[in-house]
Scaffold this motif. Structure first.
Motif, PDB file in Angstrom:
ATOM      1  N   TRP A  93      -2.382  -3.132  -3.583  1.00 32.73           N
ATOM      2  CA  TRP A  93      -2.481  -1.667  -3.669  1.00 32.73           C
ATOM      3  C   TRP A  93      -3.458  -1.095  -2.633  1.00 32.73           C
ATOM      4  O   TRP A  93      -3.299   0.045  -2.203  1.00 32.73           O
ATOM      5  N   VAL A 153      -1.166  -0.837   0.212  1.00 31.03           N
ATOM      6  CA  VAL A 153      -0.262   0.307   0.029  1.00 31.03           C
ATOM      7  C   VAL A 153      -0.974   1.587   0.445  1.00 31.03           C
ATOM      8  O   VAL A 153      -0.404   2.440   1.130  1.00 31.03           O
ATOM      9  N   THR A 201       0.971   3.082   3.500  1.00 31.51           N
ATOM     10  CA  THR A 201       2.035   3.938   2.973  1.00 31.51           C
ATOM     11  C   THR A 201       1.522   5.280   2.450  1.00 31.51           C
ATOM     12  O   THR A 201       2.168   6.313   2.649  1.00 31.51           O
ATOM     13  N   VAL A 206       6.164   8.778  -2.141  1.00 28.65           N
ATOM     14  CA  VAL A 206       5.205   7.710  -2.473  1.00 28.65           C
ATOM     15  C   VAL A 206       4.602   7.971  -3.853  1.00 28.65           C
ATOM     16  O   VAL A 206       4.475   7.065  -4.683  1.00 28.65           O
ATOM     17  N   VAL A 227       6.638   6.880  -6.762  1.00 30.53           N
ATOM     18  CA  VAL A 227       6.500   5.445  -7.063  1.00 30.53           C
ATOM     19  C   VAL A 227       5.208   5.201  -7.843  1.00 30.53           C
ATOM     20  O   VAL A 227       5.181   4.459  -8.824  1.00 30.53           O
ATOM     21  N   TYR A 228       4.121   5.866  -7.433  1.00 30.80           N
ATOM     22  CA  TYR A 228       2.849   5.748  -8.147  1.00 30.80           C
ATOM     23  C   TYR A 228       3.014   6.209  -9.599  1.00 30.80           C
ATOM     24  O   TYR A 228       2.479   5.600 -10.518  1.00 30.80           O
ATOM     25  N   PRO A 285       8.850  -1.553  -5.068  1.00 32.39           N
ATOM     26  CA  PRO A 285       9.278  -0.195  -5.405  1.00 32.39           C
ATOM     27  C   PRO A 285       9.316   0.780  -4.230  1.00 32.39           C
ATOM     28  O   PRO A 285       9.876   1.870  -4.359  1.00 32.39           O
ATOM     29  N   PHE A 286       8.747   0.409  -3.075  1.00 37.92           N
ATOM     30  CA  PHE A 286       8.828   1.262  -1.905  1.00 37.92           C
ATOM     31  C   PHE A 286      10.041   0.917  -1.038  1.00 37.92           C
ATOM     32  O   PHE A 286      10.246   1.507   0.021  1.00 37.92           O
ATOM     33  N   GLN A 302      10.862  -2.004   0.586  1.00 39.14           N
ATOM     34  CA  GLN A 302      10.542  -2.698   1.845  1.00 39.14           C
ATOM     35  C   GLN A 302      10.555  -4.200   1.609  1.00 39.14           C
ATOM     36  O   GLN A 302      10.559  -4.681   0.481  1.00 39.14           O
ATOM     37  N   PHE A 359       3.707  -7.825  -3.391  1.00 38.13           N
ATOM     38  CA  PHE A 359       4.292  -7.323  -2.152  1.00 38.13           C
ATOM     39  C   PHE A 359       3.166  -6.867  -1.228  1.00 38.13           C
ATOM     40  O   PHE A 359       1.998  -6.984  -1.564  1.00 38.13           O
ATOM     41  N   GLU A 360       3.545  -6.316  -0.044  1.00 38.96           N
ATOM     42  CA  GLU A 360       2.607  -6.050   1.067  1.00 38.96           C
ATOM     43  C   GLU A 360       2.242  -7.381   1.740  1.00 38.96           C
ATOM     44  O   GLU A 360       1.477  -8.198   1.214  1.00 38.96           O
TER      45      GLU A 360
END
Lengths: 215, 215
Positions: A98, A101, A105, A142, A145-146, B50-51, B53, B65-66
């Motif tokens: 995160w 992220v 993002t 974005v 999604v959060y 969820p983004f 990618q 992820f990331e």
């Protein structure tokens, strides 16, 4: 020798400041006058070769990049204050996810809004309305999604507050304040509750009280 | 249990994770997600990322992820296996984190749109934004000068050893080096020396073979 944070009045350095305050680590700040181009002078470039803030000096040790500073402080002072990295390697993995992220993002469209709405006239470039609109749309996607994630998780990395949550504070503070788009947060029930929670933490309040840009 | 990596072996972000797993001798299985047909945006993949990618990993019950977070996770979890990617001390690790974060904020932010315009768009039959490419090249020149200066007095980005900081740059740099812009790296003595050294590593050669870029 006390740790020094350069450029405290700006947003990115506040990621480092709030982490230091959360962990109860003593520090000093050194103002950097961006308006006068101090960040492009050799003395500052020796600390941060890209000419941006923050830079941190801890005795002989120099480090830049606000999230790298956050990780350094959180790890060095692991045994005091809240554990902002999680308790296990897996929890740390979620924190890193995160935190990334936020960097890859969340922050880029928010940074566009910050520059074009708050700083365009001051920095002398034309405010790009098309970019503002696209950036708001990207940020809204974005935040959707959060919203879904925070409906299942109290904080970003789990049921504990972490570096990932704190990293969002400085620029989101701009978003709900001078950028004038608080609705992006407030219209999303779980994002709003999360924002109210993290922005009311005493360490963040102290950061704003002491280091907000002088009026 | 074998790590499952969801992604496309030719894409830069999955390659970042693959390179880490190869450097650390960690077994993995690639589950192909087809970017050309936008499989990453379909509901099944959105449950993992969820983004929308790539990459995402599944390791037993653990999901992440990331790409940089995944690489840091495995570099930490298996710190005593394969190449040590995170430095020898807390202070060294923070410098590794610093240059890894620089990759996100200063390097990738320029190289990603450059590769999109010079490599991906032509392949999809879309028009390349030539004006943008020229602007990005100017900005990239400034950034590469800073890297070149760092590498003048450091064998690798974070010091004497190959770390995550070098690794994280390699996939996108690989794409850049397959365009005419490779001159920007080759004409900088220290960057060129660094690139030749990091790409001579067995893990990189294995990755390039897997991706079909080397026979």
């Amino acid at each position: 020798m006390v740790l020094k944070v350069y450029g405290p009045h700006f947003a990115s350095p506040k990621r480092a400041l709030v982490t230091l305050i959360e962990k109860g680590v003593p520090f000093e700040t050194v103002p950097v006058d961006l308006m006068k181009g101090e960040h492009k002078q050799p003395a500052y470039l020796a600390l941060q070769p890209f000419g941006t803030v923050p830079a941190v000096v801890d005795g002989d040790y120099k480090i830049f990049e606000s999230r790298a500073v956050m990780r350094y402080v959180a790890e060095k002072y692991r045994s005091q204050g809240p554990d902002l990295l999680g308790k296990t390697v897996e929890e740390r993995g979620q924190v890193e996810q995160w935190l990334d992220v936020e960097a890859t993002t969340y922050n880029p469209p928010l940074l566009n809004l910050t520059l074009h709405i708050m700083f365009a006239s001051v920095m002398g470039f034309p405010s790009d309305e098309k970019l503002i609109k696209e950036s708001e749309e990207k940020l809204a996607a974005v935040l959707d999604v959060y919203e879904a994630h925070l409906s299942k998780s109290k904080y970003l990395a789990g049921d504990f507050v972490s570096l990932a949550d704190l990293a969002h504070l400085p620029f989101t503070d701009y978003l709900v304040g001078p950028i004038g788009k608080a609705y992006l947060i407030k219209d999303r029930k779980h994002v709003s509750a999360w924002w109210d929670d993290i922005s009311s933490r005493p360490a963040w309040k102290e950061t704003l009280e002491k280091y907000s840009f002088p009026a | 249990m074998v790590v499952k990596l969801y992604g496309q072996v030719t894409a830069a972000c999955p390659q970042r994770v693959l390179l880490c797993l190869l450097e650390k001798d960690i077994e993995f299985e690639i589950v192909h997600i087809d970017l050309d047909t936008l499989e990453q945006k379909k509901p099944e993949h959105l449950l993992r990322q969820p983004f929308g990618q790539v990459p995402a990993i599944e390791d037993g019950n653990f999901k992440l992820f990331e790409s940089r977070a995944i690489a840091r996770y495995y570099a930490t979890k298996h710190s005593d296996q394969g190449t040590n990617l995170l430095g020898k001390s807390l202070e060294h690790r923070a410098i590794v984190d610093q240059w890894t974060d620089v990759e996100v904020g200063y390097f990738n932010v320029l190289v990603h749109p450059l590769v999109m315009n010079l490599v991906i768009k032509p392949r999809l039959g879309e028009e390349c934004d030539a004006v943008l490419v020229e602007e990005l090249k100017v900005k990239l020149g400034v950034v590469l000068d800073i890297y070149d200066n760092q590498l003048a007095s450091n064998r690798f980005l974070a010091g004497d050893e190959f770390t995550m900081a070098d690794l994280t740059h390699m996939p996108a740099m690989g794409y850049l080096m397959r365009t005419d812009i490779n001159r920007m790296v080759k004409d900088r003595v220290n960057m060129n020396r660094w690139w030749e050294e990091v790409t001579a590593r067995p893990a990189w050669k294995k990755l390039m073979k897997m991706a079909g870029f080397l026979t």
